[in-house]
Design a protein around this motif. Structure first.
Motif: not given
Length: 406
Positions: A232-258
């Motif tokens: 259960q913890e492993l499934v939760a961790t993988c969902t967190l890694l997907l989410f944490g590794g996606h939205e924030t990095t997208t915005n880091l690149i987008g905001n940074g380039m702007l």
């Protein structure tokens, strides 16, 4: 509270979404710690107060249970219930000692050695996406959005044919975790995505349990000092890694380039001195990073900034405001890629400092360098003042970023 009479206290008003630096700057100057009745939360905006609060054991990260109680009565379903059970196992929503144990086990996947070993694979993915940009392009849709989901899927060991699914699932989770306003179906949509992702991960974890590979799931399946993540913890961790590794990095690149494209002198400096990309990314995180605010709940009554917080109160810690605080940064509204702002709060601070910060920095540095190097004539294809921002409480990110590559 008379000092706030001229300010719209809806934290999602047009100005707060479009120009949050000005909006929260006024709050920081007039009432740096105040109770917002509309949102039923304390709003804390100074760098010193945030630094204290983020380290404080008198505030708790365990905010899913009270949120669940408020939501499930309005959006009750087995899928919604299951989704919140998964979120409750995310280490970002845990306090010690549970947080300490989980972080120790998950940190194995983000050691400098592990991240460095992925550099060439990440660079190859970035080069492929950069090469596909041509003429006029939407830098969010065509580059910054797909990139992080593909990279974390690669790292988890997801087959290439399935990686587009990860982008879709991450998008559905965003509306729930970051609080997307104006999305009445956000709980049901997020729940459907979470359950689909959970079922997929259960099968993938089983595969790598039988046949370990060169991926993060195989690392996370290993024992550490006699302990290991439960299924259960492993499934939760993988969902967190997907989410944490996606939205924030997208915005880091987008905001940074702007920010760079809006400051030609800084862009020219980076082109002339590419070795500045490290401090440049940290300055971009400070100047207009993806973290708008962090939520905490008051565990024990205490005082911050001269105001008394009561047990059970909610608090919005506005990272974005703290990173423009003139008490912490000289000339804070000026972008300066030579600044080296080591005390910015773009990744938080304390025990909840972003576990994926080394990976996010690497993706940001490689992505921005590739865009700057590949397209000497890169420029905005729209007035920055007309760009739309996602109306979310906790994150800051562009809907689109139109550019011309030549």
């Amino acid at each position: 509270m008379d000092a706030l009479a001229e300010i719209d206290l809806n934290l999602m008003c047009d100005e707060a979404v479009r120009d949050p630096h000005t909006y929260f700057g006024r709050l920081r100057e007039q009432e740096p710690v105040f109770w917002n009745e509309r949102h039923r939360a304390w709003v804390i905006t100074r760098h010193a107060d945030l630094s204290t609060a983020l380290r404080s054991s008198q505030l708790t990260a365990e905010r899913i249970s009270p949120f669940t109680s408020a939501v499930t009565s309005a959006a009750a379903s087995d899928e919604v219930d299951d989704t919140f059970r998964i979120l409750e196992d995310w280490l970002v929503f845990k306090d010690p000692p549970e947080h300490t144990r989980l972080r120790k086990l998950v940190a194995r996947a983000f050691t400098p050695t592990v991240v460095r070993a992925r550099t060439e694979e990440i660079s190859r993915t970035i080069r492929q996406l950069v090469a596909e940009l041509d003429g006029e392009a939407d830098l969010i849709r065509e580059f910054a959005y797909p990139l992080p989901a593909v990279i974390i899927a690669q790292m988890l060991g997801v087959p290439p044919a399935d990686r587009d699914l990860f982008k879709e699932w991450s998008d559905k989770l965003t509306s729930l975790v970051f609080g997307a306003y104006g999305r009445e179906d956000r709980f049901e949509t997020a729940a459907r995505g979470m359950i689909e992702l959970r079922d997929y991960l259960v099968d993938l974890i089983g595969q790598y349990e039988r046949h370990p590979g060169d991926n993060l799931i195989s690392v996370l399946l290993e024992h550490e000092d006699g302990d290991t993540l439960s299924r259960q913890e492993l499934v939760a961790t993988c969902t967190l890694l997907l989410f944490g590794g996606h939205e924030t990095t997208t915005n880091l690149i987008g905001n940074g380039m702007l920010a760079l494209l809006s400051h030609p002198d800084q862009l020219a400096l980076l082109r002339a001195e590419p070795h500045l990309i490290g401090p440049a990314v940290d300055e971009l995180l400070r100047y207009d990073g993806p973290a708008r605010a962090t939520v905490r709940m008051v565990k024990d009554p205490h005082e911050i900034g001269g105001r008394q917080l009561s047990k059970g109160d909610r608090a919005f810690l506005v990272n974005l405001s703290a990173n423009r605080d003139p008490e912490a940064f000289e000339d804070p509204d000026r972008l300066d890629i030579e600044r080296r702002p080591t005390n910015h709060l773009g990744f938080g601070v304390g025990i909840h400092y972003c576990l994926g910060a080394p990976l996010a920095r690497l993706e940001g540095q490689l992505s921005i360098s590739a865009l700057v190097d590949s397209y000497p004539g890169l420029e905005l294809a729209a007035d920055p003042d007309t760009l739309d921002w996602h109306p979310t409480m906790l994150s800051r990110g562009l809907v689109h970023l139109p550019v011309r590559t030549a």
